[in-house]
Scaffold this active site. Structure first.
Site, PDB file in Angstrom:
ATOM      1  N   THR A   1      30.948  78.382  37.259  1.00 44.82           N
ATOM      2  CA  THR A   1      32.348  77.995  37.386  1.00 44.82           C
ATOM      3  C   THR A   1      33.233  78.923  36.568  1.00 44.82           C
ATOM      4  O   THR A   1      32.758  79.942  36.056  1.00 44.82           O
ATOM      5  CB  THR A   1      32.499  76.481  37.059  1.00 44.82           C
TER       6      THR A   1
ATOM      7  N   LYS B   1      32.881  83.343  38.250  1.00 47.21           N
ATOM      8  CA  LYS B   1      32.494  83.422  39.669  1.00 47.21           C
ATOM      9  C   LYS B   1      32.449  84.849  40.213  1.00 47.21           C
ATOM     10  O   LYS B   1      31.638  85.156  41.086  1.00 47.21           O
ATOM     11  CB  LYS B   1      33.427  82.555  40.514  1.00 47.21           C
TER      12      LYS B   1
ATOM     13  N   ASP C   1      31.571  76.627  47.693  1.00 44.38           N
ATOM     14  CA  ASP C   1      32.921  76.041  47.609  1.00 44.38           C
ATOM     15  C   ASP C   1      33.560  75.986  49.002  1.00 44.38           C
ATOM     16  O   ASP C   1      34.242  75.014  49.339  1.00 44.38           O
ATOM     17  CB  ASP C   1      33.839  76.892  46.717  1.00 44.38           C
TER      18      ASP C   1
ATOM     19  N   PRO D   1      54.571  85.595  44.374  1.00 46.83           N
ATOM     20  CA  PRO D   1      54.439  85.922  45.798  1.00 46.83           C
ATOM     21  C   PRO D   1      53.554  87.141  46.085  1.00 46.83           C
ATOM     22  O   PRO D   1      52.804  87.125  47.068  1.00 46.83           O
ATOM     23  CB  PRO D   1      55.882  86.184  46.245  1.00 46.83           C
ATOM     24  N   GLU D   2      53.590  88.167  45.209  1.00 46.33           N
ATOM     25  CA  GLU D   2      52.802  89.385  45.515  1.00 46.33           C
ATOM     26  C   GLU D   2      51.314  89.046  45.667  1.00 46.33           C
ATOM     27  O   GLU D   2      50.639  89.562  46.550  1.00 46.33           O
ATOM     28  CB  GLU D   2      52.927  90.453  44.415  1.00 46.33           C
TER      29      GLU D   2
ATOM     30  N   TYR E   1      40.895  67.333  40.058  1.00 42.50           N
ATOM     31  CA  TYR E   1      40.533  65.918  39.927  1.00 42.50           C
ATOM     32  C   TYR E   1      40.616  65.494  38.477  1.00 42.50           C
ATOM     33  O   TYR E   1      40.575  66.324  37.575  1.00 42.50           O
ATOM     34  CB  TYR E   1      39.150  65.616  40.507  1.00 42.50           C
TER      35      TYR E   1
ATOM     36  N   GLY F   1      39.669  66.013  44.837  1.00 40.89           N
ATOM     37  CA  GLY F   1      38.838  67.113  44.337  1.00 40.89           C
ATOM     38  C   GLY F   1      37.395  66.702  44.102  1.00 40.89           C
ATOM     39  O   GLY F   1      36.480  67.529  44.217  1.00 40.89           O
TER      40      GLY F   1
END
Ligand code: ATR
Length: 271
Positions: free
Chosen positions: A64, A68, A104, A151-152, A213, A234
């Site tokens: 996790t 990852k 996932d 946004p990029e 969660y 979640g």
């Protein structure tokens, strides 16, 4: 002496993870005398420690935050899913070396309970979780857009996956997936969550998944439920990704109900 069969979750921090209690329940149900442990590994030790795990009796580990990407890099073999997402949450130690997979993505689709094919899906967040969610939904045939606070980063992900980039108020999606960390603070108000995610002026969508969660229902899922959305929390996604990892390690059908019950009563708060 029998060699130990160990599993675990490697992260930093990992103290909050509900995976150990969930997998312990599954192993009990399957009558396997294996153990699933927490492995708090700082980033600088992750690769070296992971390579040493098979000799210590580990069959596989979940990985996790923040490991990852490193997990994918250190593996000898990777599944097409892990490669396409660019991240791994499951390592399996085999005779042929370390195998990396990403559960996932199929875990999210499993948690939905029905195919999102043809649905308009909006993924909020373009980090690791957003990336896996957008890829999974696109692969499952949804019409996917991504929105991100920066946004990029969102536009880069959209271009890479060949999906849309959504401006704040654009369109009405059928399905919204919160893949940001907004809501991890259990005391955040509904107003602040909706504002942060650009949802304040929206009607709740037909379906909503919150990858966050916590001890209690998140502000976002409470809002969606009140508005009549079908809500997937979640924990359900956690259960499905964990079940797929366990199946890979043990070759056995995972006991979903036992895993769900244990995860719901565990004690922590991150996807
Ligand atoms: P993960 O791998 O868990 O997805 P991450 O890569 O750190 O973690 O991504 C966190 C996501 O939450 C990002 O989409 C981030 O947006 P930025 O790219 O703009 O940082 C999003 N996020 C975090 N805090 C946020 C906030 N207060 N409002 C909106 N988005 C937020």
């Amino acid at each position: 002496m029998l060699s130990p069969h160990l599993l675990g979750v490697a992260g930093f921090p990992v103290g909050h993870s509900r995976s150990p209690v969930m997998h312990a329940a599954a192993l009990r149900e399957l009558r396997l005398p294996w153990r699933y442990l927490k492995l708090p590994l700082p980033p600088e030790l992750f690769a070296e420690a992971a390579r040493a795990l098979p000799a210590a009796g580990y069959v596989g580990v979940n990985v996790t935050v923040p490991h990852k990407l490193a997990a994918l890099r250190l593996a000898d073999h990777s599944t097409p899913t892990a490669k396409a997402i660019g991240a791994a949450n499951t390592l399996t130690f085999t005779e042929a070396g370390i195998e990396a997979d990403n559960t996932d993505a199929p875990g999210l689709i499993g948690a939905l309970g029905e195919s999102p094919s043809g649905r308009r899906a909006l993924v909020l967040g373009a980090g690791g979780a957003g990336r896996a969610a957008a890829w999974a939904l696109r692969e499952a045939g949804a019409e996917v857009s991504v929105w991100n606070r920066t946004p990029e980063r969102g536009r880069d992900l959209a271009a890479e996956l060949g999906i849309g980039y959504a401006e704040r108020a654009a369109g009405v999606p059928d399905l919204v997936v919160n893949a940001t960390s907004v809501g991890l603070d259990p005391d955040i108000s509904e107003q602040r969550v909706l504002e942060a995610l650009g949802l304040r002026v929206r009607e709740p969508p037909a379906a909503l998944v919150d990858l966050v969660y916590g001890e209690r229902e998140t502000a976002l899922t409470a809002w969606a439920r009140r508005g009549g959305s079908a809500v997937v929390d979640g924990l359900e996604v956690l259960v499905h990704q964990g079940a797929l990892s366990l199946e890979r390690w043990t070759g056995r059908g995972p006991p979903l109900a036992a895993m769900r019950a244990a995860a719901a009563h565990g004690g922590l708060d991150i996807r």
